[in-house]
Motif scaffolding. Structure first.
Motif, mmCIF file in Angstrom:
data_model
loop_
_atom_site.group_PDB
_atom_site.id
_atom_site.type_symbol
_atom_site.label_atom_id
_atom_site.label_comp_id
_atom_site.label_asym_id
_atom_site.label_seq_id
_atom_site.Cartn_x
_atom_site.Cartn_y
_atom_site.Cartn_z
ATOM 1 N N ILE A 67 3.139 16.409 25.923
ATOM 2 C CA ILE A 67 1.946 15.627 25.275
ATOM 3 C C ILE A 67 2.124 14.588 25.922
ATOM 4 O O ILE A 67 0.811 14.031 26.439
ATOM 5 C CB ILE A 67 2.100 15.732 23.818
ATOM 6 C CG1 ILE A 67 2.126 17.019 23.053
ATOM 7 C CG2 ILE A 67 0.867 15.019 23.471
ATOM 8 C CD1 ILE A 67 2.290 17.075 21.630
ATOM 9 N N ILE A 68 2.996 13.713 25.856
ATOM 10 C CA ILE A 68 3.172 12.423 26.571
ATOM 11 C C ILE A 68 2.707 12.449 28.201
ATOM 12 O O ILE A 68 2.030 11.702 28.661
ATOM 13 C CB ILE A 68 4.293 11.301 26.322
ATOM 14 C CG1 ILE A 68 4.498 11.502 24.826
ATOM 15 C CG2 ILE A 68 4.169 10.231 26.954
ATOM 16 C CD1 ILE A 68 3.226 10.896 24.088
ATOM 17 N N GLU A 69 3.358 13.512 28.894
ATOM 18 C CA GLU A 69 3.180 13.637 29.957
ATOM 19 C C GLU A 69 1.655 14.031 30.323
ATOM 20 O O GLU A 69 1.114 13.814 31.334
ATOM 21 C CB GLU A 69 3.958 14.973 30.526
ATOM 22 C CG GLU A 69 3.678 15.429 32.164
ATOM 23 C CD GLU A 69 4.025 14.187 32.969
ATOM 24 O OE1 GLU A 69 3.438 14.319 34.144
ATOM 25 O OE2 GLU A 69 4.721 13.325 32.898
ATOM 26 N N ALA A 70 1.081 15.115 29.442
ATOM 27 C CA ALA A 70 -0.453 15.376 29.790
ATOM 28 C C ALA A 70 -1.230 13.896 29.508
ATOM 29 O O ALA A 70 -2.414 13.777 30.473
ATOM 30 C CB ALA A 70 -0.842 16.210 28.664
ATOM 31 N N LEU A 71 -1.055 13.231 28.612
ATOM 32 C CA LEU A 71 -1.609 11.761 28.677
ATOM 33 C C LEU A 71 -1.668 11.152 29.973
ATOM 34 O O LEU A 71 -2.336 10.470 30.455
ATOM 35 C CB LEU A 71 -1.140 10.767 27.471
ATOM 36 C CG LEU A 71 -1.431 11.184 25.990
ATOM 37 C CD1 LEU A 71 -0.555 10.580 25.077
ATOM 38 C CD2 LEU A 71 -2.974 10.808 25.893
ATOM 39 N N ALA A 72 -0.300 10.889 30.466
ATOM 40 C CA ALA A 72 -0.024 10.305 31.585
ATOM 41 C C ALA A 72 -0.860 10.952 32.911
ATOM 42 O O ALA A 72 -1.492 10.194 33.841
ATOM 43 C CB ALA A 72 1.485 10.302 31.872
ATOM 44 N N GLN A 73 -0.983 12.317 32.888
ATOM 45 C CA GLN A 73 -1.671 13.066 33.965
ATOM 46 C C GLN A 73 -2.973 12.730 33.689
ATOM 47 O O GLN A 73 -3.850 12.493 34.840
ATOM 48 C CB GLN A 73 -1.524 14.379 33.885
ATOM 49 C CG GLN A 73 0.078 14.823 34.381
ATOM 50 C CD GLN A 73 0.168 16.402 34.140
ATOM 51 O OE1 GLN A 73 -0.739 17.048 34.474
ATOM 52 N NE2 GLN A 73 1.598 16.738 34.444
#
Length: 153
Positions: A67-73
Motif C-alpha cells: 500500500i505504501i509502495e502504491a502511494l509512492a508510485q
C-alpha cells in the motif's frame, strides 16, 4: 509557448514514467494531477495478485508495505507527468517513511484510492504525504521521502 500537462495518466503513460512492471506495478491509473502538487492513484485490488498466495491464502489481505509502495508510485507518476519525464528512464528510491499507520484491511474487490500531496520538492528529492482510502475509509497514511533519479545521457 506553454505545454499542456495532462491531469490524468493511464497505464500506458504510467509505464513510460516509472520502471515498475508486473508483479510490482501497483497503480492502474492516476487522476486529478495538479502539477508538482498532488494526484490520486487508483489501484483495483484483485485476488489474482501474487502476494495473496501467501498473505494470507485463507484470508487475503494486501500487505501494508505494498500500500505504501502504491502511494509512492502514485507520487512518482505525478512528478513524472509534472516534469515531462515520460521515456526518460527515471528511477525512484525511497529515502524515508515516517508517521506510517494502517487503519483498515485492503482486500480483493476493493478500489484503493491513493491520495498524495507534495510537501517539498522540485528537484531530485521530494517529500510527500499520502493517504490510501477505500471509499470513505482510510486504509493507511504515511509521509515519505524519495529521490527521483535519471541516468545521465
Amino acid at each position: 509557448m506553454s505545454v499542456d500537462i495532462p491531469t490524468e495518466a493511464d497505464i500506458s503513460l504510467i509505464k513510460r514514467i516509472i520502471p515498475h512492471r508486473y508483479p510490482f506495478l501497483l497503480v492502474d491509473k492516476v487522476r486529478d494531477i495538479v502539477p508538482n502538487t498532488s494526484a490520486v492513484g487508483i489501484k483495483n485490488v484483485t485476488v489474482n495478485e501474487p502476494h495473496f498466495q501467501g498473505h494470507f491464502p485463507e484470508r487475503p489481505i494486501m500487505p501494508g508495505v505494498t500500500i505504501i509502495e502504491a502511494l509512492a508510485q502514485t507520487a512518482a507518476v505525478m512528478v513524472g507527468v509534472s516534469k515531462g519525464l515520460a521515456d526518460k528512464n527515471m528511477l525512484v528510491y525511497f529515502m524515508a517513511i515516517d508517521k506510517c499507520k494502517f487503519r483498515r484491511m485492503v482486500v480483493p474487490g476493493d478500489v484503493l484510492e491513493l491520495h498524495v500531496t507534495a510537501k517539498r520538492g522540485g528537484s531530485k528529492i521530494w517529500k510527500f504525504e499520502g493517504v490510501a482510502k477505500v471509499g470513505d475509509e482510510m486504509a493507511a497514511e504515511a509521509e515519505f521521502t524519495a529521490m527521483m533519479d535519471m541516468p545521465q545521457e
